[in-house]
Design a protein around this motif. Structure first.
Motif, PDB file in Angstrom:
ATOM      1  N   SER A 144     -30.990 -32.036 -26.048  1.00 19.73           N
ATOM      2  CA  SER A 144     -29.466 -32.335 -26.140  1.00 19.73           C
ATOM      3  C   SER A 144     -28.280 -32.972 -25.936  1.00 19.73           C
TER       4      SER A 144
ATOM      5  N   TYR B  98     -28.786 -35.448 -29.482  1.00 19.17           N
ATOM      6  CA  TYR B  98     -27.616 -34.300 -30.359  1.00 19.17           C
ATOM      7  C   TYR B  98     -26.656 -35.416 -30.139  1.00 19.17           C
TER       8      TYR B  98
ATOM      9  N   LYS C 295     -25.373 -38.679 -31.289  1.00 17.40           N
ATOM     10  CA  LYS C 295     -24.486 -38.924 -32.785  1.00 17.40           C
ATOM     11  C   LYS C 295     -24.040 -38.274 -32.614  1.00 17.40           C
ATOM     12  N   MET C 296     -23.282 -37.309 -31.972  1.00 20.36           N
ATOM     13  CA  MET C 296     -21.756 -36.550 -32.522  1.00 20.36           C
ATOM     14  C   MET C 296     -20.314 -37.244 -31.348  1.00 20.36           C
TER      15      MET C 296
ATOM     16  N   HIS D  90     -18.327 -32.790 -34.766  1.00 19.66           N
ATOM     17  CA  HIS D  90     -18.768 -31.999 -34.928  1.00 19.66           C
ATOM     18  C   HIS D  90     -19.808 -31.577 -36.207  1.00 19.66           C
TER      19      HIS D  90
ATOM     20  N   SER E 199     -23.157 -32.645 -35.203  1.00 14.60           N
ATOM     21  CA  SER E 199     -23.846 -31.302 -34.478  1.00 14.60           C
ATOM     22  C   SER E 199     -22.512 -31.333 -33.509  1.00 14.60           C
TER      23      SER E 199
ATOM     24  N   ARG F   8     -24.440 -26.797 -28.590  1.00 10.86           N
ATOM     25  CA  ARG F   8     -25.066 -26.413 -29.705  1.00 10.86           C
ATOM     26  C   ARG F   8     -25.475 -25.700 -29.695  1.00 10.86           C
TER      27      ARG F   8
END
Length: 295
Positions: free
Chosen positions: A138, A141, A144-145, A250, A253, A257
């Motif tokens: 989690s 991700y 990354k966002m 968003h 990701s 999620r």
């Protein structure tokens, strides 16, 4: 806002060996000297462990299940993130100063960095812990966002960083163990994400008892429904879609999620799993803390 890109993807900076966002470190004296109030409720977690979920549940409890009241503002304004300070953009300490009591306060700090006023005032605290393998997936991700984080690199690289504690808020292992030990001496309700997924009603009853609140069963059922993943994912006051795209993308990701237990199986290779488990066993040896990796 001209400086909106200045704080993106910058390297973390250590405070007492714990990596944090550079802006928090620059403003650390504000965090350290934060004045809690005796009726504050602290919601503490390692990132990606159910913070927003338990925050929404507690706000619903505080408002006796009134879902409209809980849509009065975004969750990050209803439950300010105390140590989150970015010049010209956000200051959790200042936001909390302006709030009326009783306040809900969010933190991701490990126990050793928590402002001493919380211990001195014997504030009630809720800690939520989630199994490490789901957290790291989690968190990858999320990195990354949410662009305040440094670039996560590849999944393999991020997994290494997580295992060595080179991610924001430091070592998961130290974090969960530190709060677990502290619960012996302070008013800390220690909950597990997996237990909340398995039986939300049972865990909400624990919260009610801890908060000395009594709500009718129909209100409890309403809280369970409104704090379910699918409902929260559609709720703009809970799902972080009100945060600008340049902060949280968003499309890379979603903030919310999957919200399940056991998703790590879709990401770990067999080799990564074996290496992780061996390392985990060493780091958790001697602790009475036990996690479930799936339910």
């Amino acid at each position: 806002m001209d400086n909106k890109l200045d704080y993106m993807r910058r390297e973390l900076v250590d405070i007492q060996g714990v990596p944090l966002f550079w802006s928090m470190v620059e403003a650390w004296s504000q965090v350290e000297s934060f004045e809690s109030r005796p009726d504050d409720l602290l919601i503490s977690t390692y990132p990606k462990s159910g913070t927003t979920w338990v925050s929404e549940i507690v706000d619903l409890i505080y408002n006796n299940g009134d879902t409209e009241k809980c849509k009065r503002d975004a969750i990050y304004n209803r439950v300010p993130f105390m140590e989150f300070i970015v010049p010209g953009i956000s200051n959790g300490v200042e936001d909390l100063k302006r709030m009326q009591s009783p306040r809900l306060v969010k933190t991701h700090l490990p126990v050793q960095l928590l402002p001493s006023s919380f211990w001195k005032n014997k504030c009630k605290m809720i800690y939520v812990a989630r199994n490490a393998k789901d957290v790291v997936v989690s968190y990858y991700y999320f990195y990354k966002m949410a662009k305040i984080h440094p670039d996560p690199g590849t999944w393999e690289e991020f997994l290494d960083k997580f295992m060595t504690g080179k991610v924001a808020f430091g070592s998961w292992y130290d974090h969960v163990k530190g709060w677990w030990e502290k619960r012996k001496d302070y008013r800390i309700l220690y909950l597990f994400y997996e237990d909340m997924k398995e039986d939300p009603k049972r865990e909400i009853q624990k919260l009610l008892k801890f908060l000395e609140k009594d709500l009718p069963e129909e209100t409890v059922n309403k809280i369970i429904y409104h704090s379910s993943f699918d409902v929260m994912k559609q709720n703009p006051s809970a799902n972080y879609t009100t945060v600008p795209d340049f902060d949280m993308d968003h499309s890379v990701s979603p903030f919310m999620r999957k919200g399940i237990s056991g998703d790590w199986k879709n990401k770990f290779t067999v080799a990564q799993y074996e290496r992780f488990e061996e390392d985990y066993e060493k780091k958790m040896r001697g602790s009475t803390l036990k996690f479930r990796s799936e339910i």
